[in-house]
Design an enzyme around this catalytic site. Structure first.
Site, mmCIF file in Angstrom:
data_model
loop_
_atom_site.group_PDB
_atom_site.id
_atom_site.type_symbol
_atom_site.label_atom_id
_atom_site.label_comp_id
_atom_site.label_asym_id
_atom_site.label_seq_id
_atom_site.Cartn_x
_atom_site.Cartn_y
_atom_site.Cartn_z
ATOM 1 N N MET A 89 0.796 -1.220 0.000
ATOM 2 C CA MET A 89 0.000 0.000 0.000
ATOM 3 C C MET A 89 0.830 1.274 0.000
ATOM 4 S SD MET A 89 -3.008 -0.673 -0.438
ATOM 5 C CE MET A 89 -3.824 -2.222 -0.719
ATOM 6 N N HIS A 108 -4.304 -5.913 -8.825
ATOM 7 C CA HIS A 108 -5.328 -4.951 -8.404
ATOM 8 C C HIS A 108 -6.709 -5.572 -8.568
ATOM 9 C CE1 HIS A 108 -7.000 -0.972 -7.612
ATOM 10 N NE2 HIS A 108 -7.844 -1.209 -8.579
#
Ligand SMILES: Nc1nc2c(c(=O)[nH]1)N[C@@H](CN(C=O)c1ccc(C(=O)N[C@@H](CCC(=O)O)C(=O)O)cc1)CN2
Ligand code: GAR
Length: 194
Positions: A89, A108
């Protein structure tokens, strides 16, 4: 193929890769898990598979460039050929990108370019789209804008909750990431996919 996996959280994609005997037998060597969160569950998963863990906290550095330079200094002796982001992240800067050009891959949980960024599953669910999916791509300096390697659709079922949809998306992710890495390994080993 000597690889590093970067993750920040739960680590189900990390484990899907680490536990694969098919990938190990094809030559995948996971040299290190790089994690920016000292308490992330992914660290316990790495310990289960006896994979070395490198925790590097962004807050310990004055800027992202020095943070990434510190990671690079640990990766160089490991002779890393590919970096797989698996729920990492942090936005990667040109410092790490420049060291590993076209060698950093991300997963993703949406059909990019739709729902790029964070909370993609929740946003896709809230949109009411009947089809969402998973994207695996090389990263570039933008976020979720790099060249797409593979995409798979995941159909939203009539009685889906966001959790049941997320579960199917994660299952799709695990299978996709293993296949993309296997294809890379086979390409490296000169194995023809046909
Ligand atoms: N240069 C790139 N870096 C990263 C990419 C990319 O495509 N290019 N993909 C991301 C993964 N990602 C979405 O897939 C993503 C991760 C993190 C963020 C973000 O805004 N992070 C914030 C911190 C968020 C937090 O701490 O909760 C930040 O870095 O300040 C957006 C998208 C991985 N990196
Ligand atoms: N923007 C990046 C992003 O949303 N990545 C997503 O984080 C999750 C990590 O799960 P995991 O820690 O169980 O592998 C995965 O769904 C991955 O696609």
């Amino acid at each position: 193929m000597r690889a590093a996996i970067f993750a920040s959280g739960n680590g189900s994609n990390f484990e899907a890769i680490a536990k694969s005997n098919e990938l190990k037998n094809a030559g995948l060597e996971i040299e290190v898990l790089v994690c920016d969160q000292p308490d992330a569950h992914v660290i316990q998963r790495a310990q289960k598979y006896h994979i070395p863990v490198l925790v590097v906290k962004l807050s310990d550095y004055p800027n992202r460039g020095l943070y990434e330079q510190a990671i690079i200094e640990k990766l160089i002796p490991l002779k890393i050929e590919y970096i797989f982001l698996a729920g990492y992240m942090r936005v990667v800067t040109p410092v790490l990108l420049g060291k590993y050009p076209k060698r950093i891959i991300n997963i993703h949980p949406s059909l990019l370019p739709k729902f790029s960024g964070l909370e993609a599953i929740e946003r896709a669910f809230a949109s009411g789209d009947e089809v969402t999916g998973v994207t695996i791509h090389y990263i570039d300096e933008g976020v979720d804008t790099g060249p797409i390697i593979k995409q798979n659709k995941v159909v939203r079922l009539k009685n889906d909750t966001v959790d049941s949809l997320a579960q199917r998306i994660h299952q799709t992710e695990h299978q996709m990431y293993r296949q993309v890495i296997l294809d890379l390994l086979n390409k490296n080993n000169g194995v023809d996919k046909k």
